[in-house]
Write a protein that holds these residues in place. Structure first.
Motif, short mmCIF file in Angstrom:
data_model
loop_
_atom_site.label_atom_id
_atom_site.label_comp_id
_atom_site.label_asym_id
_atom_site.label_seq_id
_atom_site.Cartn_x
_atom_site.Cartn_y
_atom_site.Cartn_z
N MET A 156 45.54 81.24 91.18
CA MET A 156 44.64 80.93 90.37
C MET A 156 45.07 80.72 88.89
SD MET A 156 41.75 80.44 92.07
CE MET A 156 40.54 80.35 90.83
N GLU A 157 46.30 80.99 88.85
CA GLU A 157 47.07 80.50 87.47
C GLU A 157 47.02 79.05 87.54
OE1 GLU A 157 51.01 82.44 87.85
OE2 GLU A 157 50.36 84.19 86.98
N ARG B 2 49.48 92.70 89.04
CA ARG B 2 49.11 93.72 89.72
C ARG B 2 48.82 94.90 88.80
NH1 ARG B 2 52.08 97.05 94.64
NH2 ARG B 2 50.10 98.28 95.20
N TYR B 3 47.83 95.34 88.76
CA TYR B 3 47.43 96.13 87.53
C TYR B 3 47.79 97.76 87.88
CZ TYR B 3 44.79 98.01 83.61
OH TYR B 3 44.71 98.61 82.23
N GLY B 4 47.69 97.85 89.38
CA GLY B 4 48.04 99.51 89.68
C GLY B 4 47.44 99.44 90.89
N GLY B 5 48.16 100.00 91.94
CA GLY B 5 47.25 100.29 93.46
C GLY B 5 46.75 98.90 94.04
N GLU B 6 45.42 99.20 94.26
CA GLU B 6 44.85 97.82 94.89
C GLU B 6 44.19 97.21 93.88
OE1 GLU B 6 43.64 100.57 94.55
OE2 GLU B 6 41.38 100.75 94.96
N GLU B 7 44.43 97.48 92.44
CA GLU B 7 43.69 96.66 91.66
C GLU B 7 44.66 95.67 91.06
OE1 GLU B 7 40.79 99.38 88.73
OE2 GLU B 7 42.73 99.69 88.41
N MET B 8 43.99 94.46 90.57
CA MET B 8 44.64 93.20 90.25
C MET B 8 43.87 92.42 89.40
SD MET B 8 46.49 91.71 93.66
CE MET B 8 46.87 92.68 94.92
N LEU B 9 44.61 91.80 88.41
CA LEU B 9 43.86 91.03 87.30
C LEU B 9 44.52 89.43 86.88
CD1 LEU B 9 45.35 91.23 84.48
CD2 LEU B 9 44.47 93.70 84.38
N LEU B 10 43.57 89.07 86.64
CA LEU B 10 43.94 87.75 86.06
C LEU B 10 43.67 87.67 84.64
CD1 LEU B 10 44.96 85.04 86.95
CD2 LEU B 10 42.62 84.06 87.39
N LEU B 11 44.59 87.29 83.72
CA LEU B 11 44.62 87.01 82.35
C LEU B 11 44.36 85.85 82.15
CD1 LEU B 11 44.54 88.56 79.37
CD2 LEU B 11 46.99 87.97 79.30
N LEU B 12 43.29 85.39 81.22
CA LEU B 12 43.00 83.94 81.00
C LEU B 12 42.53 83.49 79.68
CD1 LEU B 12 40.26 83.83 84.00
CD2 LEU B 12 42.70 82.55 83.72
N PRO B 13 43.89 83.21 78.89
CA PRO B 13 43.69 82.83 77.31
C PRO B 13 42.78 81.57 77.36
CG PRO B 13 46.06 83.35 78.14
CD PRO B 13 45.41 83.45 79.27
N ASP B 14 42.23 81.29 76.20
CA ASP B 14 41.34 80.27 75.93
C ASP B 14 40.53 79.89 77.05
OD1 ASP B 14 42.28 79.08 73.68
OD2 ASP B 14 44.18 78.07 74.27
N THR B 15 40.00 80.93 77.61
CA THR B 15 39.00 80.70 78.73
C THR B 15 37.62 81.37 78.08
OG1 THR B 15 40.70 80.54 80.27
CG2 THR B 15 38.35 80.71 81.30
#
Ligand code: GTP
Length: 492
Positions: free
Chosen positions: A387-388, A397-410
């Motif tokens: 999705m990048e 991978r933010y930690g453990g089973e937590e992940m995230l997607l940082l989306l500038p200009d969105t």
């Protein structure tokens, strides 16, 4: 190369100059010796003329002629070069001579000069080839004049003989080197004498030599380099013809003698140049060796630097990556978040974030094991990575089973759409999960977006904090769904 050329040119010019100087010296010597020969012949000839005039005046038959003996003797005493004086009658019989002895039976009618004068009524002197004197037994050069009776008929010959030793002694006082030579020749090519003296060469005929064939017909004096016909030695050869008498003087200096100093100097200089060249070559060789070593060291240093940079890049990448999923780790996310946050604050547009958490993952681990759990996280990480879509998008991978997607200009709507795509994509992986009501692994997602303006700049923590809150709402709402922070009851 330049040094060798320069040395060669200098040696060549020095050789040229030495030969030129020798040519000038031999030319001058030939001139001086020809003057000497001219003076000697002129003195004798003057005497001879005097005697012939007297005899002609007295008449050959006169007893007064016989009485000239003491006069002739005195004259010959006064002139060291004179070997003797002789007067012969028309039949060749000796009439009177300078020795004072009377040889009434002496006859010179067989001598070439007698025959010549008898047959040629000429008033000029004749210089002949070298003879053995009949009175002194010495080598002599005859110079003679014809005597006429009053009626013009042949009356006899007046003869003066020049001691050949007079010339050879004089010539031996000159230094012409070990292989040089001085020659006195008649114009018809007959050699009279030569220094070094060799009686075998006396009267040798040189009329077919280049001197008589080419040089003398062209000029009365000159210089040329040639190989001697006598000994084969190469010499610088100068000649000078005497104007008044048919005599030529030659001076020849051997090239080896002339160039002896030049050979020695050139040898010494050449050795010096050779040593200099060897030194330059040695230094040059060492310098090249050192330059090569230095280049090699520089290449090694460059290679080491490249390897180090590569290693640093790898380390940096490893420091920024999560080992399990290959996504950016928390540390890298913190850096990027700060950067993008500051950019957004400078008016760079909205900054959004999708935070996902695997549903019932504890049970998944419990049911399928921790390794399967890891593999599941890797699969989810791939979906997130996919999705990048823009360069600045960052899956973490933010930690453990937590992940995230940082989306500038969105903006938030766009981020929510992407969250939904992620959620659906993970579900579509179809990873069986018996403890999940959906039967497969699913995720819940919280979406948040900030847009810093002039009036309000939200604190940085708000972005993740409110996404986390939205995620919590998604969990509370039954999981496997997306929630936006704006739609949450307290922010709506
Ligand atoms: N296999 C594996 N498990 C992990 C990893 N990191 C965290 N976990 C596990 O993930 C589980 C998270 O469980 P919980 O926080 O209770 O949440 P949950 O079970 O997913 O329940 P909900 O989030 O409420 O749906 C824990 O059991 C952790 O041990 C990991 O790297 N690998």
């Amino acid at each position: 190369m330049a040094i060798t050329l320069l040395h060669g040119w200098q040696s060549w010019s020095a050789r040229h100059s030495d030969l030129d100087n020798a040519r000038i010296a031999s030319g001058n010597m030939a001139k001086a010796l020809s003057q000497h020969a001219n003076d000697a012949f002129q003195a004798i000839d003057g005497l001879l003329l005097n005697v012939t005039d007297r005899v002609s005046a007295l008449g050959m038959g006169s007893p007064l002629v016989m009485e000239m003996a003491p006069l002739l003797h005195r004259l010959s005493e006064e002139m060291p070069e004179l070997d003797g004086l002789l007067i012969c009658d028309e039949l060749g019989y000796w009439v009177v001579n300078s020795s004072g002895e009377s040889h009434l039976d002496g006859n010179n009618s067989d001598r070439p000069y007698f025959i010549y004068h008898r047959d040629h009524d000429e008033r000029t002197p004749l210089i002949g080839a070298v003879l053995r004197s009949r009175s002194t037994n010495r080598w002599v050069i005859p110079i003679s004049r014809r005597i006429n009776h009053r009626d013009g008929s042949f009356a006899g010959v007046a003869l003066a003989t020049i001691d050949l030793a007079y010339f050879t002694r004089f010539y031996s006082t000159f230094d012409v080197g070990t292989k040089g030579s001085i020659g006195l020749l008649l114009r018809n090519g007959t050699l009279l004498t030569r220094q070094p003296f060799d009686d075998k060469l006396i009267n040798r005929d040189f009329s077919d030599s280049p001197l008589f064939r080419q040089l003398l017909p062209a000029a009365p004096n000159g210089s040329v380099a040639n190989n001697s016909r006598i000994d084969g030695v190469r010499r610088l050869f100068s000649y000078q013809a005497i104007k008044k008498y048919p005599v030529v003087v030659t001076v020849a200096l051997s090239e080896d003698d002339v160039l002896a100093d030049w050979y020695q100097e050139t040898l010494v200089y050449s050795m010096g140049v050779l040593i200099l060249l060897l030194m330059i070559a040695t230094f040059g060789w060492r310098l090249i060796g050192q330059i090569e070593l230095r280049l090699q060291a520089e290449l090694k240093a460059l290679k080491a630097k490249d390897e180090l940079q590569e290693l640093n890049r790898t380390l940096e990448m490893l420091a920024h990556r999560d080992g399990l999923t290959g996504l950016a780790n928390r540390r890298h996310f913190d850096d990027m978040l700060e950067k993008e946050y500051r950019r957004a604050c400078r008016g760079g547009g909205p900054l959004s974030l999708v935070l996902i958490d695997v549903d019932f993952f504890k049970q998944y681990n419990d049911i399928y094991g921790h390794q399967a759990g890891d593999e599941c996280l890797r699969q989810i990480g791939k979906v997130l990575k996919g999705m990048e879509r823009r360069p600045a998008d960052l899956a973490v991978r933010y930690g453990g089973e937590e992940m995230l997607l940082l989306l500038p200009d969105t903006d938030e709507a766009g981020a929510a759409q992407m969250a939904e795509t992620i959620r659906a994509g993970i579900q579509a992986l179809g990873i069986v999960h018996s403890a999940n009501p959906a039967g497969v692994v699913t995720v819940s997602a919280g979406v948040n977006s900030i847009l810093p303006g002039r009036q309000h700049i939200p604190p940085i923590d708000e972005l993740v904090g409110q996404a986390d809150a939205a995620l919590y709402e998604a969990k509370r709402g039954g999981r496997n769904q997306v929630r936006q922070a704006r739609q949450m009851p307290d922010t709506a």
